[in-house]
Design a protein around this motif. Sequence first.
Motif, PDB file in Angstrom:
ATOM      1  N   ALA A   6      69.734  16.332  27.744  1.00 34.56           N
ATOM      2  CA  ALA A   6      70.398  17.316  28.803  1.00 34.56           C
ATOM      3  C   ALA A   6      71.397  18.377  28.420  1.00 34.56           C
ATOM      4  O   ALA A   6      71.893  19.208  29.126  1.00 34.56           O
ATOM      5  N   ARG A   7      71.678  18.295  27.125  1.00 37.39           N
ATOM      6  CA  ARG A   7      72.719  19.183  26.646  1.00 37.39           C
ATOM      7  C   ARG A   7      74.080  19.018  27.239  1.00 37.39           C
ATOM      8  O   ARG A   7      74.747  19.899  27.339  1.00 37.39           O
ATOM      9  N   ALA A   8      74.477  17.551  27.443  1.00 33.72           N
ATOM     10  CA  ALA A   8      75.673  17.332  28.194  1.00 33.72           C
ATOM     11  C   ALA A   8      76.629  16.726  27.251  1.00 33.72           C
ATOM     12  O   ALA A   8      76.270  16.243  26.200  1.00 33.72           O
ATOM     13  N   GLU A   9      77.595  16.488  27.864  1.00 36.45           N
ATOM     14  CA  GLU A   9      78.788  15.605  27.038  1.00 36.45           C
ATOM     15  C   GLU A   9      78.802  14.311  27.557  1.00 36.45           C
ATOM     16  O   GLU A   9      78.757  14.038  28.986  1.00 36.45           O
ATOM     17  N   LEU A  10      78.710  13.224  26.770  1.00 36.03           N
ATOM     18  CA  LEU A  10      79.016  11.909  27.119  1.00 36.03           C
ATOM     19  C   LEU A  10      80.379  11.587  27.586  1.00 36.03           C
ATOM     20  O   LEU A  10      81.380  11.499  26.479  1.00 36.03           O
ATOM     21  N   VAL A  11      80.914  11.454  28.626  1.00 33.14           N
ATOM     22  CA  VAL A  11      82.416  11.034  28.954  1.00 33.14           C
ATOM     23  C   VAL A  11      82.530   9.842  28.794  1.00 33.14           C
ATOM     24  O   VAL A  11      83.703   9.510  28.095  1.00 33.14           O
ATOM     25  N   GLN A  12      81.795   8.827  29.326  1.00 29.74           N
ATOM     26  CA  GLN A  12      82.065   7.395  29.084  1.00 29.74           C
ATOM     27  C   GLN A  12      80.799   6.649  29.243  1.00 29.74           C
ATOM     28  O   GLN A  12      80.153   6.871  30.042  1.00 29.74           O
ATOM     29  N   LEU A  13      80.717   5.670  28.329  1.00 30.91           N
ATOM     30  CA  LEU A  13      79.912   4.409  28.600  1.00 30.91           C
ATOM     31  C   LEU A  13      80.775   3.102  28.898  1.00 30.91           C
ATOM     32  O   LEU A  13      81.304   2.654  28.204  1.00 30.91           O
ATOM     33  N   ILE A  14      80.521   2.767  30.361  1.00 25.42           N
ATOM     34  CA  ILE A  14      81.366   1.567  30.443  1.00 25.42           C
ATOM     35  C   ILE A  14      80.311   0.526  31.070  1.00 25.42           C
ATOM     36  O   ILE A  14      79.731   0.876  32.155  1.00 25.42           O
ATOM     37  N   GLY A  15      80.514  -0.546  30.536  1.00 21.38           N
ATOM     38  CA  GLY A  15      79.563  -1.597  30.973  1.00 21.38           C
ATOM     39  C   GLY A  15      77.942  -1.170  30.784  1.00 21.38           C
ATOM     40  O   GLY A  15      77.545  -0.469  29.881  1.00 21.38           O
ATOM     41  N   ARG A  16      77.099  -0.989  31.924  1.00 22.04           N
ATOM     42  CA  ARG A  16      75.689  -0.441  31.908  1.00 22.04           C
ATOM     43  C   ARG A  16      75.802   0.736  32.713  1.00 22.04           C
ATOM     44  O   ARG A  16      74.598   1.383  33.153  1.00 22.04           O
ATOM     45  N   THR A  17      76.907   1.656  32.822  1.00 24.32           N
ATOM     46  CA  THR A  17      77.021   2.695  33.657  1.00 24.32           C
ATOM     47  C   THR A  17      77.397   3.892  32.523  1.00 24.32           C
ATOM     48  O   THR A  17      78.158   3.845  31.790  1.00 24.32           O
ATOM     49  N   ILE A  18      76.665   5.067  32.652  1.00 25.63           N
ATOM     50  CA  ILE A  18      76.921   6.247  31.832  1.00 25.63           C
ATOM     51  C   ILE A  18      77.519   7.418  32.578  1.00 25.63           C
ATOM     52  O   ILE A  18      76.978   7.607  33.562  1.00 25.63           O
ATOM     53  N   ILE A  19      78.501   7.972  32.179  1.00 24.56           N
ATOM     54  CA  ILE A  19      79.065   9.339  32.875  1.00 24.56           C
ATOM     55  C   ILE A  19      78.781  10.424  31.979  1.00 24.56           C
ATOM     56  O   ILE A  19      79.049  10.695  30.850  1.00 24.56           O
ATOM     57  N   LEU A  20      78.031  11.534  32.610  1.00 28.68           N
ATOM     58  CA  LEU A  20      77.562  12.754  31.852  1.00 28.68           C
ATOM     59  C   LEU A  20      78.288  13.839  32.741  1.00 28.68           C
ATOM     60  O   LEU A  20      78.699  14.063  33.760  1.00 28.68           O
ATOM     61  N   TYR A  21      78.769  14.663  31.821  1.00 30.89           N
ATOM     62  CA  TYR A  21      79.206  15.875  32.297  1.00 30.89           C
ATOM     63  C   TYR A  21      78.638  17.345  31.458  1.00 30.89           C
ATOM     64  O   TYR A  21      78.335  17.379  30.283  1.00 30.89           O
ATOM     65  N   LYS A  22      78.178  18.314  32.294  1.00 36.72           N
ATOM     66  CA  LYS A  22      78.023  19.669  31.815  1.00 36.72           C
ATOM     67  C   LYS A  22      78.161  20.750  32.666  1.00 36.72           C
ATOM     68  O   LYS A  22      78.025  20.739  33.974  1.00 36.72           O
ATOM     69  N   GLU A  23      78.981  21.479  32.397  1.00 41.34           N
ATOM     70  CA  GLU A  23      79.513  22.739  32.914  1.00 41.34           C
ATOM     71  C   GLU A  23      78.380  23.568  33.587  1.00 41.34           C
ATOM     72  O   GLU A  23      77.577  23.973  32.787  1.00 41.34           O
ATOM     73  N   SER A  24      78.420  23.851  34.788  1.00 44.42           N
ATOM     74  CA  SER A  24      77.290  24.533  35.553  1.00 44.42           C
ATOM     75  C   SER A  24      77.734  26.088  35.321  1.00 44.42           C
ATOM     76  O   SER A  24      78.985  26.645  35.110  1.00 44.42           O
ATOM     77  N   ARG A  25      76.555  26.851  35.140  1.00 36.62           N
ATOM     78  CA  ARG A  25      76.534  28.308  35.010  1.00 36.62           C
ATOM     79  C   ARG A  25      76.738  28.770  36.653  1.00 36.62           C
ATOM     80  O   ARG A  25      77.419  29.959  36.629  1.00 36.62           O
ATOM     81  N   GLU A  26      75.901  28.447  37.496  1.00 40.56           N
ATOM     82  CA  GLU A  26      75.933  29.018  38.789  1.00 40.56           C
ATOM     83  C   GLU A  26      76.795  28.282  39.908  1.00 40.56           C
ATOM     84  O   GLU A  26      77.325  28.853  40.735  1.00 40.56           O
ATOM     85  N   TYR A  27      77.010  26.921  39.547  1.00 41.22           N
ATOM     86  CA  TYR A  27      77.877  26.133  40.746  1.00 41.22           C
ATOM     87  C   TYR A  27      79.115  25.466  40.194  1.00 41.22           C
ATOM     88  O   TYR A  27      79.464  24.376  40.551  1.00 41.22           O
ATOM     89  N   LYS A  28      79.697  26.379  39.364  1.00 43.38           N
ATOM     90  CA  LYS A  28      80.957  25.749  38.770  1.00 43.38           C
ATOM     91  C   LYS A  28      82.087  25.309  39.894  1.00 43.38           C
ATOM     92  O   LYS A  28      82.456  26.172  40.732  1.00 43.38           O
ATOM     93  N   GLU A  29      82.572  24.068  39.871  1.00 43.18           N
ATOM     94  CA  GLU A  29      83.583  23.583  40.800  1.00 43.18           C
ATOM     95  C   GLU A  29      84.518  22.735  40.105  1.00 43.18           C
ATOM     96  O   GLU A  29      85.643  22.929  40.481  1.00 43.18           O
ATOM     97  N   ILE A  30      84.127  22.063  38.844  1.00 41.01           N
ATOM     98  CA  ILE A  30      85.266  21.569  38.152  1.00 41.01           C
ATOM     99  C   ILE A  30      86.181  22.377  37.139  1.00 41.01           C
ATOM    100  O   ILE A  30      85.477  23.012  36.279  1.00 41.01           O
ATOM    101  N   GLU A  31      87.212  22.433  37.248  1.00 36.61           N
ATOM    102  CA  GLU A  31      88.074  23.111  36.483  1.00 36.61           C
ATOM    103  C   GLU A  31      88.866  21.907  35.532  1.00 36.61           C
ATOM    104  O   GLU A  31      89.700  21.182  35.970  1.00 36.61           O
ATOM    105  N   LEU A  32      88.410  22.093  34.299  1.00 34.36           N
ATOM    106  CA  LEU A  32      89.083  21.143  33.421  1.00 34.36           C
ATOM    107  C   LEU A  32      90.515  21.415  32.928  1.00 34.36           C
ATOM    108  O   LEU A  32      90.904  22.765  32.839  1.00 34.36           O
ATOM    109  N   PRO A  33      91.438  20.542  32.612  1.00 30.86           N
ATOM    110  CA  PRO A  33      92.852  20.833  32.274  1.00 30.86           C
ATOM    111  C   PRO A  33      92.849  21.234  30.764  1.00 30.86           C
ATOM    112  O   PRO A  33      91.945  21.313  30.088  1.00 30.86           O
TER     113      PRO A  33
END
Length: 96
Positions: free
Chosen positions: A69-96
């Motif tokens: 998915a060309r994304a960043e693996l944020v965390q793998l905790i237990g059996r849950t995967i958290i993925l992040y990818k900056e959106s081109r059109e729907y950007k909402e998250i501002e990273l610190p």
Amino acid sequence: MLTGKQKRYLRSMAHSLQPIFQVGKGGTNEHMITQISEALERRELIKVSVLNNNLDDLKEIAEELAKGARAELVQLIGRTIILYKESREYKEIELP
């Protein structure tokens, strides 16, 4: 590449999210990766759950999904995967 501070910020945002995809005993496939990529474009941050009947290595699944998915693996905790990818059109998250 995300910094530690950015990953910590994304983990805190992902805490309240529910998994929107599940990887079952069939594992991952091209269709699932396409769906995840589209969801990331819309939401930027998602959780993927790996079911107990999947006996594959969790780290390999997480890396395969992130790479496909060309994304960043944020965390793998237990059996849950958290993925992040900056959106081109729907950007909402501002990273610190």
